[in-house]
Design a protein around this motif. Sequence first.
Motif, PDB file in Angstrom:
ATOM      1  N   ASN A 274     -63.140 -33.866  34.484  1.00  0.00           N
ATOM      2  CA  ASN A 274     -63.242 -35.174  35.144  1.00  0.00           C
ATOM      3  C   ASN A 274     -63.770 -35.070  36.571  1.00  0.00           C
ATOM      4  OD1 ASN A 274     -62.253 -36.235  32.807  1.00  0.00           O
ATOM      5  ND2 ASN A 274     -60.290 -36.888  33.637  1.00  0.00           N
ATOM      6  N   ARG A 275     -63.327 -34.072  37.292  1.00  0.00           N
ATOM      7  CA  ARG A 275     -63.788 -33.921  38.678  1.00  0.00           C
ATOM      8  C   ARG A 275     -65.292 -33.649  38.723  1.00  0.00           C
ATOM      9  NH1 ARG A 275     -65.049 -29.734  41.392  1.00  0.00           N
ATOM     10  NH2 ARG A 275     -64.124 -28.331  39.867  1.00  0.00           N
ATOM     11  N   GLU A 276     -65.747 -32.772  37.833  1.00  0.00           N
ATOM     12  CA  GLU A 276     -67.172 -32.435  37.807  1.00  0.00           C
ATOM     13  C   GLU A 276     -68.018 -33.644  37.397  1.00  0.00           C
ATOM     14  OE1 GLU A 276     -66.664 -27.693  36.685  1.00  0.00           O
ATOM     15  OE2 GLU A 276     -66.675 -29.215  35.110  1.00  0.00           O
ATOM     16  N   ILE A 277     -67.513 -34.418  36.430  1.00  0.00           N
ATOM     17  CA  ILE A 277     -68.230 -35.628  36.019  1.00  0.00           C
ATOM     18  C   ILE A 277     -68.322 -36.603  37.184  1.00  0.00           C
ATOM     19  CG2 ILE A 277     -68.140 -37.666  34.508  1.00  0.00           C
ATOM     20  CD1 ILE A 277     -66.819 -35.865  32.403  1.00  0.00           C
ATOM     21  N   ALA A 278     -67.206 -36.763  37.892  1.00  0.00           N
ATOM     22  CA  ALA A 278     -67.186 -37.679  39.035  1.00  0.00           C
ATOM     23  C   ALA A 278     -68.201 -37.265  40.097  1.00  0.00           C
ATOM     24  CB  ALA A 278     -65.772 -37.722  39.629  1.00  0.00           C
ATOM     25  N   GLU A 279     -68.318 -35.952  40.340  1.00  0.00           N
ATOM     26  CA  GLU A 279     -69.258 -35.466  41.347  1.00  0.00           C
ATOM     27  C   GLU A 279     -70.704 -35.696  40.921  1.00  0.00           C
ATOM     28  OE1 GLU A 279     -68.210 -31.398  41.925  1.00  0.00           O
ATOM     29  OE2 GLU A 279     -66.449 -31.850  43.155  1.00  0.00           O
ATOM     30  N   VAL A 280     -70.990 -35.467  39.650  1.00  0.00           N
ATOM     31  CA  VAL A 280     -72.359 -35.647  39.159  1.00  0.00           C
ATOM     32  C   VAL A 280     -72.781 -37.109  39.221  1.00  0.00           C
ATOM     33  CG1 VAL A 280     -73.825 -35.529  37.092  1.00  0.00           C
ATOM     34  CG2 VAL A 280     -72.360 -33.598  37.703  1.00  0.00           C
TER      35      VAL A 280
ATOM     36  N   ARG B 267     -73.573 -45.899  31.046  1.00  0.00           N
ATOM     37  CA  ARG B 267     -72.704 -45.026  31.830  1.00  0.00           C
ATOM     38  C   ARG B 267     -71.786 -44.212  30.918  1.00  0.00           C
ATOM     39  NH1 ARG B 267     -72.868 -42.796  36.590  1.00  0.00           N
ATOM     40  NH2 ARG B 267     -73.137 -44.742  37.722  1.00  0.00           N
ATOM     41  N   GLU B 268     -71.245 -44.848  29.881  1.00  0.00           N
ATOM     42  CA  GLU B 268     -70.374 -44.133  28.949  1.00  0.00           C
ATOM     43  C   GLU B 268     -71.156 -43.063  28.200  1.00  0.00           C
ATOM     44  OE1 GLU B 268     -67.335 -47.914  28.155  1.00  0.00           O
ATOM     45  OE2 GLU B 268     -68.930 -47.437  26.716  1.00  0.00           O
ATOM     46  N   GLN B 269     -72.411 -43.338  27.880  1.00  0.00           N
ATOM     47  CA  GLN B 269     -73.247 -42.345  27.214  1.00  0.00           C
ATOM     48  C   GLN B 269     -73.467 -41.135  28.124  1.00  0.00           C
ATOM     49  OE1 GLN B 269     -76.785 -44.439  26.035  1.00  0.00           O
ATOM     50  NE2 GLN B 269     -75.751 -45.592  24.409  1.00  0.00           N
ATOM     51  N   GLU B 270     -73.672 -41.391  29.412  1.00  0.00           N
ATOM     52  CA  GLU B 270     -73.822 -40.295  30.372  1.00  0.00           C
ATOM     53  C   GLU B 270     -72.569 -39.424  30.378  1.00  0.00           C
ATOM     54  OE1 GLU B 270     -76.579 -41.655  34.067  1.00  0.00           O
ATOM     55  OE2 GLU B 270     -74.673 -42.719  33.893  1.00  0.00           O
ATOM     56  N   ILE B 271     -71.415 -40.073  30.357  1.00  0.00           N
ATOM     57  CA  ILE B 271     -70.146 -39.336  30.415  1.00  0.00           C
ATOM     58  C   ILE B 271     -69.942 -38.522  29.143  1.00  0.00           C
ATOM     59  CG2 ILE B 271     -67.635 -39.633  30.421  1.00  0.00           C
ATOM     60  CD1 ILE B 271     -68.066 -41.910  32.453  1.00  0.00           C
ATOM     61  N   VAL B 272     -70.285 -39.091  27.983  1.00  0.00           N
ATOM     62  CA  VAL B 272     -70.180 -38.338  26.733  1.00  0.00           C
ATOM     63  C   VAL B 272     -71.044 -37.079  26.797  1.00  0.00           C
ATOM     64  CG1 VAL B 272     -70.744 -38.363  24.271  1.00  0.00           C
ATOM     65  CG2 VAL B 272     -69.542 -40.301  25.290  1.00  0.00           C
ATOM     66  N   ARG B 273     -72.258 -37.206  27.298  1.00  0.00           N
ATOM     67  CA  ARG B 273     -73.151 -36.055  27.410  1.00  0.00           C
ATOM     68  C   ARG B 273     -72.551 -34.978  28.328  1.00  0.00           C
ATOM     69  NH1 ARG B 273     -78.403 -37.095  25.592  1.00  0.00           N
ATOM     70  NH2 ARG B 273     -78.774 -39.260  24.987  1.00  0.00           N
ATOM     71  N   LEU B 274     -71.931 -35.408  29.416  1.00  0.00           N
ATOM     72  CA  LEU B 274     -71.326 -34.445  30.340  1.00  0.00           C
ATOM     73  C   LEU B 274     -70.083 -33.802  29.728  1.00  0.00           C
ATOM     74  CD1 LEU B 274     -71.807 -36.446  33.643  1.00  0.00           C
ATOM     75  CD2 LEU B 274     -72.841 -34.242  33.081  1.00  0.00           C
TER      76      LEU B 274
ATOM     77  N   ILE C 218     -61.949 -33.561  23.187  1.00  0.00           N
ATOM     78  CA  ILE C 218     -62.456 -32.535  22.283  1.00  0.00           C
ATOM     79  C   ILE C 218     -63.239 -33.192  21.155  1.00  0.00           C
ATOM     80  CG2 ILE C 218     -61.840 -30.743  20.619  1.00  0.00           C
ATOM     81  CD1 ILE C 218     -61.506 -29.885  23.515  1.00  0.00           C
ATOM     82  N   GLN C 219     -62.675 -34.263  20.587  1.00  0.00           N
ATOM     83  CA  GLN C 219     -63.371 -34.966  19.527  1.00  0.00           C
ATOM     84  C   GLN C 219     -64.630 -35.661  20.054  1.00  0.00           C
ATOM     85  OE1 GLN C 219     -60.710 -37.571  17.374  1.00  0.00           O
ATOM     86  NE2 GLN C 219     -59.840 -35.858  16.229  1.00  0.00           N
ATOM     87  N   VAL C 220     -64.591 -36.110  21.296  1.00  0.00           N
ATOM     88  CA  VAL C 220     -65.789 -36.708  21.900  1.00  0.00           C
ATOM     89  C   VAL C 220     -66.904 -35.662  21.980  1.00  0.00           C
ATOM     90  CG1 VAL C 220     -66.782 -37.686  24.005  1.00  0.00           C
ATOM     91  CG2 VAL C 220     -64.540 -38.449  23.223  1.00  0.00           C
ATOM     92  N   ALA C 221     -66.570 -34.451  22.421  1.00  0.00           N
ATOM     93  CA  ALA C 221     -67.570 -33.389  22.530  1.00  0.00           C
ATOM     94  C   ALA C 221     -68.150 -33.034  21.174  1.00  0.00           C
ATOM     95  CB  ALA C 221     -66.953 -32.154  23.185  1.00  0.00           C
ATOM     96  N   ILE C 222     -67.277 -32.950  20.166  1.00  0.00           N
ATOM     97  CA  ILE C 222     -67.749 -32.609  18.821  1.00  0.00           C
ATOM     98  C   ILE C 222     -68.612 -33.735  18.267  1.00  0.00           C
ATOM     99  CG2 ILE C 222     -67.026 -32.101  16.465  1.00  0.00           C
ATOM    100  CD1 ILE C 222     -64.499 -30.814  17.714  1.00  0.00           C
ATOM    101  N   PHE C 223     -68.207 -34.974  18.518  1.00  0.00           N
ATOM    102  CA  PHE C 223     -69.032 -36.120  18.102  1.00  0.00           C
ATOM    103  C   PHE C 223     -70.427 -35.992  18.704  1.00  0.00           C
ATOM    104  CE2 PHE C 223     -70.912 -40.134  19.399  1.00  0.00           C
ATOM    105  CZ  PHE C 223     -70.973 -40.842  18.203  1.00  0.00           C
ATOM    106  N   ALA C 224     -70.484 -35.673  19.981  1.00  0.00           N
ATOM    107  CA  ALA C 224     -71.767 -35.581  20.656  1.00  0.00           C
ATOM    108  C   ALA C 224     -72.639 -34.486  20.050  1.00  0.00           C
ATOM    109  CB  ALA C 224     -71.551 -35.325  22.150  1.00  0.00           C
ATOM    110  N   HIS C 225     -72.063 -33.306  19.856  1.00  0.00           N
ATOM    111  CA  HIS C 225     -72.837 -32.199  19.316  1.00  0.00           C
ATOM    112  C   HIS C 225     -73.220 -32.422  17.855  1.00  0.00           C
ATOM    113  CE1 HIS C 225     -72.676 -29.560  22.770  1.00  0.00           C
ATOM    114  NE2 HIS C 225     -71.401 -29.830  22.893  1.00  0.00           N
ATOM    115  N   SER C 226     -72.401 -33.170  17.127  1.00  0.00           N
ATOM    116  CA  SER C 226     -72.664 -33.405  15.712  1.00  0.00           C
ATOM    117  C   SER C 226     -73.711 -34.482  15.492  1.00  0.00           C
ATOM    118  CB  SER C 226     -71.367 -33.844  15.000  1.00  0.00           C
ATOM    119  OG  SER C 226     -70.391 -32.846  15.087  1.00  0.00           O
ATOM    120  N   HIS C 227     -73.732 -35.494  16.363  1.00  0.00           N
ATOM    121  CA  HIS C 227     -74.526 -36.680  16.099  1.00  0.00           C
ATOM    122  C   HIS C 227     -75.732 -36.862  17.006  1.00  0.00           C
ATOM    123  CE1 HIS C 227     -71.303 -37.553  13.469  1.00  0.00           C
ATOM    124  NE2 HIS C 227     -70.475 -38.054  14.343  1.00  0.00           N
TER     125      HIS C 227
END
Length: 222
Positions: A169-175, A155-162, A200-209
Amino acid sequence: MTIRVLIVDDQPLIRQALKLLLANEDAMQVVGEASEGEAAIRQVEMLHPDVVLMDIQMPVMDGVAATREICQRFEQTKVLVLSVDDDDEYVALALRYGAAGYLLKNTPPEELALAIKAVYRGYTHLGPGLGKKIMAQIPAPTASSSVEWNKLTPREQEIVRLIATGANNREIAEVLYISEKTVKNHITNILSRLNLRDRIQVAIFAHSHLSDLTSKTQIVGS
């Protein structure tokens, strides 16, 4: 669809120049202007613009504080910072508080118009060189990246991707068909597990790794 734009800058000449520039864009309409942050918040409340062009250094309330307030209270309004300041702290704070993009005032007119359209559609847009400033705030990719990713629950991986797509947060909750409170709890856990400071760092982590992510983030000129 016409993009409704609010211009916020303490310099009347700059506001007028931006109004003239955007008047040439068929898909945009300047619905108001403000000379400082508190006035900008009142204008957003009354006019419900789609995008706010936000200066940083202004009297009464600066653009960083105004960005934070607007992004917290008006989730449908996107803030695009347009400033002479490329200081790392200003860039990082504006994005951390919810700005959808950050450009410098020497940005060519055609790129500014494209950036407004991009943030309206949900992208994050950074001007040339600014992506490097954000990337420098987190460690470079290492062999342990997959290990860090595997620390997260599915579930946390799904949220990182989103988060990486720019979803709030609202859009993630709806998805994911969960509550916003549950999303916030998951994000707190993600930050702790990955030893990161903010989304912001979570998003960069995702795109970087994570090479298999489908990115919606535009980091221009980085």
